[in-house]
Scaffold this motif. Structure first.
Motif, short mmCIF file in Angstrom:
data_model
loop_
_atom_site.label_atom_id
_atom_site.label_comp_id
_atom_site.label_asym_id
_atom_site.label_seq_id
_atom_site.Cartn_x
_atom_site.Cartn_y
_atom_site.Cartn_z
N UNK A 2 25.78 0.75 90.35
CA UNK A 2 24.70 1.70 90.56
C UNK A 2 24.29 2.35 89.25
N UNK A 3 23.15 3.05 89.27
CA UNK A 3 22.78 3.88 88.14
C UNK A 3 23.83 4.97 87.96
N UNK A 4 24.05 5.37 86.72
CA UNK A 4 25.10 6.35 86.45
C UNK A 4 24.49 7.71 86.12
N UNK A 5 25.19 8.76 86.55
CA UNK A 5 24.74 10.13 86.33
C UNK A 5 25.91 10.97 85.85
N UNK A 6 25.59 12.11 85.25
CA UNK A 6 26.57 13.15 84.99
C UNK A 6 26.67 14.04 86.22
N UNK A 7 27.84 14.63 86.43
CA UNK A 7 28.04 15.56 87.53
C UNK A 7 28.27 16.95 86.97
N UNK A 8 27.61 17.94 87.57
CA UNK A 8 27.75 19.33 87.17
C UNK A 8 28.04 20.17 88.40
N UNK A 9 28.55 21.38 88.17
CA UNK A 9 28.78 22.34 89.23
C UNK A 9 28.06 23.64 88.90
N UNK A 10 27.58 24.32 89.94
CA UNK A 10 27.00 25.66 89.79
C UNK A 10 27.92 26.64 90.51
N UNK A 11 28.58 27.50 89.77
CA UNK A 11 29.57 28.42 90.34
C UNK A 11 28.94 29.78 90.60
N UNK A 12 29.17 30.30 91.82
CA UNK A 12 28.56 31.56 92.24
C UNK A 12 29.55 32.36 93.10
N UNK A 13 30.32 33.23 92.47
CA UNK A 13 31.24 34.15 93.14
C UNK A 13 32.03 33.44 94.25
N UNK A 14 31.82 33.77 95.51
CA UNK A 14 32.57 33.13 96.60
C UNK A 14 31.91 31.85 97.10
N UNK A 15 30.75 31.50 96.54
CA UNK A 15 30.04 30.30 96.96
C UNK A 15 28.60 30.62 97.27
N UNK A 16 27.80 29.57 97.52
CA UNK A 16 26.36 29.73 97.68
C UNK A 16 25.96 30.12 99.08
N UNK A 17 26.85 30.02 100.05
CA UNK A 17 26.53 30.57 101.37
C UNK A 17 26.83 32.07 101.34
N UNK A 18 25.88 32.92 101.75
CA UNK A 18 26.11 34.36 101.67
C UNK A 18 27.33 34.86 102.44
N UNK A 19 27.76 34.11 103.45
CA UNK A 19 28.92 34.52 104.25
C UNK A 19 30.20 33.82 103.82
N UNK A 20 30.18 33.09 102.71
CA UNK A 20 31.35 32.31 102.31
C UNK A 20 32.59 33.17 102.10
N UNK A 21 32.41 34.41 101.70
CA UNK A 21 33.55 35.29 101.43
C UNK A 21 34.38 35.57 102.68
N UNK A 22 33.83 35.32 103.88
CA UNK A 22 34.54 35.59 105.13
C UNK A 22 35.40 34.42 105.58
N UNK A 23 35.29 33.28 104.90
CA UNK A 23 36.13 32.12 105.22
C UNK A 23 37.60 32.43 104.92
N UNK A 24 38.48 31.84 105.72
CA UNK A 24 39.91 32.05 105.50
C UNK A 24 40.35 31.53 104.13
N UNK A 25 39.66 30.49 103.62
CA UNK A 25 40.04 29.91 102.33
C UNK A 25 39.51 30.70 101.14
N UNK A 26 38.62 31.65 101.39
CA UNK A 26 38.04 32.42 100.29
C UNK A 26 39.10 33.34 99.69
N UNK A 27 39.05 33.49 98.39
CA UNK A 27 40.00 34.36 97.69
C UNK A 27 39.27 35.64 97.28
N UNK A 28 38.90 36.40 98.30
CA UNK A 28 38.01 37.54 98.09
C UNK A 28 38.61 38.57 97.13
#
Length: 401
Positions: A2-28
């Motif tokens: 396949x065609x090749x790409x670079x992979x990047x991440x965008x980091x945003x506090x607890x995540x991009x879902x506004x309610x992500x901080x309420x997940x059990x896995x979140x390290x609030x």
């Protein structure tokens, strides 16, 4: 293959879902801890992710959110993105570190020296993501602007808002000043000749002499020319005006197509702008995906529904949203690679859960498919993205004379 790409991440506090901080896995309790950011960035680094952007803002409300009706069920407060990147520079090996900076309030001189310092601290892995505009809550924190960008025009067109157009003109000047300051020292300006007592060749340090609509700057940077010469300038763009900003001033642009036709249309517009505004260096284009990853599709849907229930509304984003298995995310990346982007930036809905899933499950699938560009051990982020190290413009001007 396949065609090749670079992979990047965008980091945003607890995540991009506004309610992500309420997940059990979140390290609030750790969102403001050094360990939290170190582990996120090391996880991405060890997986071979090419770069990570780090979100930032200069007010408690989200962009265009009313400060008078501040929701209490979302994460509030954050650490400074440039300082997070600087902290992580010595703790990571290969990943590019790209903090977000607004162009409305900081002085470009301060940002230029901070990003140059990050480039030295990371041994050539620094960049910056520039964000235009000054919402009301940010203006109130600084007290220097009476007007700014308080809402998107009803038409949805940037061109229909004089305030947004002014913000992008300011962002363009900001980027131009950054580049000039980064060029103000030639590579061989420091002599270090103890015998003659000459530490510096002053003829190789140049005042930038910039006079624009928003900035008037005469001096040179206080930081010598950094490992990459110029750290990367990146922007997120959705329409013609920001596309033109990217084509004129950026090394890399993040875009948000929702299908193959969107990729083709965006690339066509960017390429047309680049032909007019660039001197041969091709603009790198990364497409954004917001991802929520679980082992099975039903588990992913259930997680998304749980988060949406806490938020009180379905997740909305400028980027395409992929809720599914590691294979679903990998397939979406492969589709974008085939459509002709240079890279894909993943926005994790939940941190650290989706960062770990990307690193441990999505990346191996992409490697097995031959879709990721290999890390050849190049010494800088520019080298890794196959971007040339620019010569100081002032060295070129001197030669031309």
């Amino acid at each position: 293959m396949s065609e090749q790409v670079h992979l990047a991440l965008a980091l945003e506090r607890a995540g991009w879902h506004p309610a992500a901080w309420r997940e059990a896995s979140a390290r609030t309790h750790e969102l403001t801890s050094p360990r939290y950011w170190r582990e996120l960035l090391r996880t991405a680094d060890d997986a071979g992710v090419a770069l990570a952007t780090i979100e930032d803002a200069l007010a408690l409300p989200d962009r265009f959110e009313s400060a008078g009706a501040l929701r209490r069920d979302r994460v509030r407060g954050r650490l400074d993105a440039v300082l997070i990147a600087s902290f992580a520079a010595a703790l990571t090996r290969r990943i590019g570190l790209v903090p977000t900076v607004t162009t409305a309030h900081p002085e470009p001189f301060h940002v230029a020296t901070a990003i140059q310092t990050l480039d030295f601290a990371s041994r050539g892995r620094a960049g910056v993501r520039l964000v235009a505009g000054a919402p009301a809550a940010e203006r109130a924190n600084f007290g220097r602007r009476a007007t700014g960008v308080d809402a998107f025009p009803a038409s949805g067109r940037v061109e229909d808002s004089p305030e947004i157009l002014a913000a992008f003109r300011e962002a363009g000047e900001f980027a131009e000043v950054l580049s000039r300051l980064w060029d103000s020292w030639q590579d061989d300006a420091i002599i270090r000749d103890a015998a003659t007592g000459r530490f510096l060749d002053a003829d190789r340090v140049h005042n930038i002499e910039f006079e624009g609509e928003f900035f008037s700057i005469t001096g040179a940077s206080i930081v010598p020319r950094s490992p990459q010469g110029r750290p990367l300038i990146t922007v997120l763009a959705h329409q013609t005006v920001p596309y033109r900003l990217a084509a004129e001033h950026a090394d890399l642009v993040f875009v948000t197509p929702h299908d193959d036709a969107g990729v083709a249309s965006i690339r066509s517009e960017l390429d047309a702008a680049a032909r007019d505004l660039r001197d041969g260096q091709r603009l790198r284009v990364f497409a954004d995906l917001l991802v929520l990853v679980e082992d099975t599709a039903p588990a992913a849907r259930a997680a998304a529904e749980r988060l949406d229930g806490w938020e009180g509304a379905p997740l909305a984003s400028d980027a395409r949203i992929v809720v599914g298995t590691p294979r679903d995310v990998a397939d979406a990346v492969l589709q974008l690679a085939a459509a002709g982007v240079d890279g894909v930036r993943l926005r994790p809905a939940r941190q650290p859960a989706d960062v770990v899933a990307v690193a441990e499950q999505v990346v191996p699938l992409l490697r097995a498919a031959g879709a990721l560009r290999t890390d050849d051990g190049s010494s800088s982020l520019r080298d890794r993205l196959d971007l040339a190290r620019p010569e100081s413009r002032y060295a070129r001007e001197k030669v031309a004379l």
